[in-house]
Scaffold this active site. Structure first.
Site, PDB file in Angstrom:
ATOM      1  N   TYR A  22       1.061  -1.270  -0.443  1.00 14.87           N
ATOM      2  CA  TYR A  22       0.528   0.009  -0.153  1.00 14.87           C
ATOM      3  C   TYR A  22       0.970   1.486   0.293  1.00 14.87           C
ATOM      4  CZ  TYR A  22      -4.563   2.524   0.803  1.00 14.87           C
ATOM      5  OH  TYR A  22      -5.854   3.089   1.080  1.00 14.87           O
ATOM      6  N   GLY A  23       1.916   1.265  -0.852  1.00 11.80           N
ATOM      7  CA  GLY A  23       2.513   2.924  -1.279  1.00 11.80           C
ATOM      8  C   GLY A  23       2.101   3.062  -2.377  1.00 11.80           C
ATOM      9  N   SER A  24       3.337   4.093  -3.601  1.00 20.89           N
ATOM     10  CA  SER A  24       2.654   4.794  -4.162  1.00 20.89           C
ATOM     11  C   SER A  24       1.527   4.664  -5.397  1.00 20.89           C
ATOM     12  CB  SER A  24       4.193   5.304  -4.431  1.00 20.89           C
ATOM     13  OG  SER A  24       3.785   6.375  -5.574  1.00 20.89           O
ATOM     14  N   ARG A  45       2.435  -6.787   5.880  1.00 17.30           N
ATOM     15  CA  ARG A  45       2.523  -7.646   6.652  1.00 17.30           C
ATOM     16  C   ARG A  45       2.136  -7.015   8.288  1.00 17.30           C
ATOM     17  NH1 ARG A  45       8.644  -4.698   5.865  1.00 17.30           N
ATOM     18  NH2 ARG A  45       7.030  -3.090   4.741  1.00 17.30           N
ATOM     19  N   THR A  50       2.061   0.980   6.466  1.00 20.77           N
ATOM     20  CA  THR A  50       1.419   2.289   5.759  1.00 20.77           C
ATOM     21  C   THR A  50       0.100   1.096   6.096  1.00 20.77           C
ATOM     22  OG1 THR A  50       1.960   0.197   3.954  1.00 20.77           O
ATOM     23  CG2 THR A  50       2.612   2.735   3.853  1.00 20.77           C
ATOM     24  N   HIS A 105       5.919  -3.562 -12.734  1.00 19.07           N
ATOM     25  CA  HIS A 105       6.867  -3.507 -13.232  1.00 19.07           C
ATOM     26  C   HIS A 105       6.801  -4.818 -13.353  1.00 19.07           C
ATOM     27  CE1 HIS A 105      11.209  -2.461 -14.305  1.00 19.07           C
ATOM     28  NE2 HIS A 105      11.167  -2.010 -13.007  1.00 19.07           N
TER      29      HIS A 105
END
Ligand code: NAD
Ligand code: MG
Length: 347
Positions: A22-24, A45, A50, A105
């Protein structure tokens, strides 16, 4: 594989989605997909950094294994270098049979750091912008273009799933471009190494050193080679090199035409080709994985050298006097204290 009670071969037009990380990107994907009507669960985790943010956004974070087990499409949006271990130790067992595994990616799949199970669809959807922009554009009814690719198509619907996901992000409102894992991965690495992060920062440092070694004041050099770069990049972004040429003086244009090719010449391009060859034959990624597994000793030393460069010292002092840069100044404080990355990662 623990999945047979929950065969994930996507049943509905809107697959149940697990967002892992749950980052960028993770936050923007989870919020946009939920607003587009998808059933979205978030896997993190326990106690990770986040988790509070996901809760504040109305999700009930579960472990990556729990989130994956209940989903038809699992998006791995953790940092690239932790994906291999996360897949091998947790997701490989937890993902339901016939589900779709999605990456933003292609690095882990293209270089076979992750070898996805045979029964899975494996796709890529990468918005061409940082998560904050992906969310902001969606909220005002627009979208950020997305590129998409299929690595493995077991269901016969992998392309459709990738495009459905990209549509849920808002990307289809702008543009979807089909690519391959190979093309996305190799061009992404080349861009950040040769031009964006590596090329641009080395160019700026060398220009600064040249002026300071010639006796000019560091403050003046900072403005000329770093600060004003933003004006030029904004013009590139809005209208390409054409727009820059419209806006700079004739003197600046003439200097560009005669001196630019003295700085970036055929030998620079030959070295760019060497950088590309290292990416294509896998040697860059082999070195990077070895560095990561060794605990990042060289990475830390090289990062410290960048942070200690004199342009950083003078830059911090000058930016503190430019009040419109307040947000950037708070990032300066953060990075001075612990060398953390900037908030909006793009490359
Ligand atoms: P990020 O660093 O912003 O966020 C990573 C998230 O993963 C955080 O929530 C973190 O707490 C969590 N995390 C870290 N280790 C974990 C673990 N072991 N288990 C579970 N969760 C863990 O990452 P990001 O920039 O959003 O990148 C995610 C993916 O998106 C990467 O594959 C990246 O290449 C790709 N991507 C990023 C951008 C961008 O602009 N940032 C653009 C396109 C694609
Ligand atoms: Mg990149």
């Amino acid at each position: 594989m623990n999945a047979s009670s929950n065969d994930a071969t996507a049943s509905s037009a809107k697959p149940r989605i697990a967002i892992i990380g749950y980052g960028s990107q993770g936050r923007a994907h989870a919020l946009n997909l939920r607003d587009s009507g998808f059933d979205v669960r978030v896997g993190l985790r326990p106690g990770g950094p986040t988790s509070m943010r996901a809760q504040a956004d109305g999700f009930e974070p579960m472990t990556p294994a729990e989130a994956a087990a209940g989903a038809e499409l699992i998006a791995i949006l953790t940092p690239d270098m932790v994906q291999r271990q996360l897949y091998d130790e947790v997701l490989k067992e937890a993902i339901p049979e016939g589900a779709c595994l999605l990456f933003a990616h292609g690095l882990n799949v293209h270089y076979e750091l992750i070898k996805p199970r045979d029964d899975l669809d494996v796709v890529l959807v990468a918005p061409k912008g940082p998560g904050a922009l992906v969310r902001r554009e969606y909220e005002i009814g627009r979208g950020v273009p997305c590129i998409w690719a299929v690595h493995q198509d077991r269901s016969g619907r992998a392309a459709e799933l990738a495009k459905t996901y990209a549509g849920g992000l808002g990307g289809a409102r702008a543009m979807l471009i089909e690519t391959t894992f190979k093309e996305e991965t190799e061009t992404d690495l080349f861009g950040e190494q040769a031009v964006l992060c590596g090329g641009a920062s080395s160019l700026v440092q060398a220009g600064f050193e040249t002026l300071v070694e010639a006796g000019y004041q560091p403050e003046i050099a900072y403005y000329e080679v770093l600060h004003e770069l933003k004006l030029i990049v904004d013009l590139f972004y809005e209208g390409g090199i054409t727009r820059m040429l419209e806006f700079v003086s004739e003197t600046a244009q003439y200097g560009d035409y005669v001196s630019g090719p003295r700085i970036i010449d055929a030998s620079t391009k030959a070295r760019m080709k060497e950088v590309l060859a290292d990416i294509q034959d896998g040697s860059f990624v082999r070195r990077w994985v070895a560095e990561h597994d060794a605990g990042l000793p060289n990475y830390r030393a090289m990062k410290q050298a960048d942070l200690d460069h004199p342009i950083e010292q003078v830059g911090r002092e000058l930016r503190a006097k430019m009040q419109w840069l307040e947000r950037a100044a708070s990032a300066d404080k953060k990075s001075a204290s612990k060398g953390s990355p900037t908030p909006a990662k793009a490359a």
